[in-house]
Design an enzyme around this catalytic site. Structure first.
Site, PDB file in Angstrom:
ATOM      1  N   LYS A   1      14.194 -40.861  14.964  1.00  0.00           N
ATOM      2  CA  LYS A   1      15.070 -40.219  15.939  1.00  0.00           C
ATOM      3  C   LYS A   1      16.283 -41.101  16.201  1.00  0.00           C
ATOM      4  O   LYS A   1      16.257 -42.314  15.968  1.00  0.00           O
ATOM      5  CB  LYS A   1      14.310 -40.004  17.263  1.00  0.00           C
ATOM      6  CG  LYS A   1      13.160 -39.033  17.197  1.00  0.00           C
ATOM      7  CD  LYS A   1      12.485 -38.938  18.559  1.00  0.00           C
ATOM      8  CE  LYS A   1      11.293 -38.014  18.544  1.00  0.00           C
ATOM      9  NZ  LYS A   1      11.665 -36.603  18.417  1.00  0.00           N
TER      10      LYS A   1
ATOM     11  N   ARG B   1       1.673 -31.758  15.610  1.00  0.00           N
ATOM     12  CA  ARG B   1       0.767 -30.783  14.986  1.00  0.00           C
ATOM     13  C   ARG B   1      -0.288 -31.475  14.135  1.00  0.00           C
ATOM     14  O   ARG B   1      -1.386 -30.950  13.946  1.00  0.00           O
ATOM     15  CB  ARG B   1       1.567 -29.772  14.173  1.00  0.00           C
ATOM     16  CG  ARG B   1       2.322 -30.346  12.994  1.00  0.00           C
ATOM     17  CD  ARG B   1       3.470 -29.464  12.528  1.00  0.00           C
ATOM     18  NE  ARG B   1       4.568 -29.483  13.494  1.00  0.00           N
ATOM     19  CZ  ARG B   1       5.695 -28.786  13.342  1.00  0.00           C
ATOM     20  NH1 ARG B   1       5.850 -28.002  12.287  1.00  0.00           N
ATOM     21  NH2 ARG B   1       6.633 -28.852  14.248  1.00  0.00           N
TER      22      ARG B   1
END
Length: 433
Positions: A210, A284
């Site tokens: 990020k 996930r």
């Protein structure tokens, strides 16, 4: 210590001398919030009034007068919450003992979740989050609570490869909590519901790193774990008498020579192979383990919560949580429960074909799809999760917590955690488990 300010509630428009549709007025001894319109508008205005008082440096108040219902008081409490320092709120004197019990239970569970989500990553890491979650549920569940913690390489022995893969680059080992709340006292009693929470205590994005600004609030990426924990503690305090398992999938997503890489393939316990195309789609990966563990419990109701996708945030903003389910009856009940407790949820599309929207040349699926305009990222993420739930998704619901955290605060919320989602999930446990 500051003196206590009395806060009155009026359903009438303020006198014109205070300006057009003034929200707050004063008589010299007390402040009045003018909450007009229907019930939803009243709650909105009350929360905004509380937030405005808090931003003016008022930190010690008592709710006064006869107009404060339970819902009105709770709306004020959410707006009066602070992200640093301390605020003191005294409930209205005419509040019934039963209502006081509900308000205090909501406050205690929410306070725990907010403190956990707002806590610094140096303090909130996988094992400390798990220890704190156990303590929070034991606060209300007492001896009915037992817990198993699987951590480090023991995760591989147990088959929980997703949690291990995401967290193995951190010196603070990944861990999974399987907590059992069993008020029946019978070890053979069926599990009525299983809660699964994403507990990424800090998310750098891994090798799909990020930006600096994108990392600044990534302490909140364990918001799902905090939300389901607080929902369980709230439901217990309100009389939950069914057996429930709480499964938290906790890791720090960091970078070193041991970190997982783009192109890696994970083979899950159910045989599903997953190619890694983005290490920042890690939530996930850990939830897949938790959902399979929930399936092993035999629970007919499985609820997971996660700060999973930016796509959900784009779709519904920061006032709603996004809801996904292949069981539309369950989704409808969840939305109705949210309305009951004045939390806003919005169902987004999920169909069986979403399980196949992240194709891979080398594995059964990838952990993300191609990056292009028009891709339903939140639905595809939910579709990925659907691969790991039992009964073709019947009895499973997924909350993508777009409203869990406010980066810089708003007219209704202080910066940081909101607690939104806790009460909806608690209601699901109380009524659907």
């Amino acid at each position: 210590m500051s003196s206590t300010l009395s806060i009155l509630l009026s359903f009438d428009t303020a006198d014109a001398k205070w300006g057009n549709n003034a929200l707050l007025t004063s008589n010299g001894d007390a402040m009045t919030i003018h909450a007009t319109g229907d019930n939803a508008n009243q709650l909105e205005l009350i929360q905004r009034g509380a937030r405005r008082l808090q931003t003016q440096g008022i930190d010690n108040v008592s709710l006064a007068g006869d107009n404060w219902s339970l819902a009105h008081q709770w709306a004020f409490a959410k707006g009066f919450s602070v992200s640093k320092g301390k605020s003191d709120l005294n409930w209205a004197q005419n509040t019934s003992p039963a209502q006081l019990t509900i308000l205090n239970a909501r406050q205690a569970s929410r306070d725990w979740a907010v403190a956990a989500i707002n806590g610094a990553p140096e303090d909130i890491y996988p094992e400390s989050l798990i220890d704190s979650a156990i303590e929070e549920v034991k606060r209300v569940g007492g001896d009915h609570v037992s817990a198993q913690i699987i951590k480090g390489d023991a995760l591989l022995d147990a088959g929980w490869v997703g949690v291990h893969t995401v967290g193995r680059a951190s010196k603070r080992v990944p861990a999974m909590l399987v907590l059992d709340y069993n008020p029946t006292g019978d070890n053979k009693s069926p599990v009525a519901a299983a809660l699964v929470g994403k507990g990424i205590t800090f998310d750098s994005g891994g090798y799909t790193i990020k930006s600096g600004p994108g990392m600044m609030t990534m302490k909140c990426d364990m918001g799902g774990a905090a939300t389901v924990t607080a929902a369980l503690s709230l439901a217990i305090s309100q009389g939950l008498d069914k057996r429930v398992q709480l499964i938290l999938c906790c890791a720090e997503n960091l970078i070193n020579g041991e970190a997982y890489k783009l192109g890696d393939i994970i083979t899950y316990k159910n045989g599903t192979t997953v190619e890694i195309l983005n290490t920042d789609a890690e939530g996930r990966l850990v939830l897949a383990d938790g959902l399979m563990a929930a399936g092993e419990s035999g629970a007919p109701l499985i609820i997971d919560a996660a700060t999973l996708t930016g796509a959900a945030l784009t779709a519904v903003g920061t006032q709603y949580n996004a809801v996904f389910s292949l069981d539309n009856d369950l989704a409808s009940r969840a939305l109705a429960h949210g309305d009951t407790v004045n939390e806003m949820n919005w169902q987004l599309p999920l169909a069986p074909f979403h399980m196949f929207e992240c194709p891979s040349h080398y594995a059964d699926t990838a952990n993300t799809g191609a990056s292009k305009m028009g891709v339903p990222g939140a639905s595809n993420a939910a579709g990925f999760l659907a691969r790991f739930v039992p009964n073709n998704g019947k009895g499973w619901i997924h909350f993508d917590l777009a409203a869990c955290f406010q980066d810089s605060g708003s007219a209704k919320w202080s910066p940081g955690a909101t607690g939104l989602g806790i009460e909806t999930i608690a209601q699901l446990l109380l009524t659907d488990a």
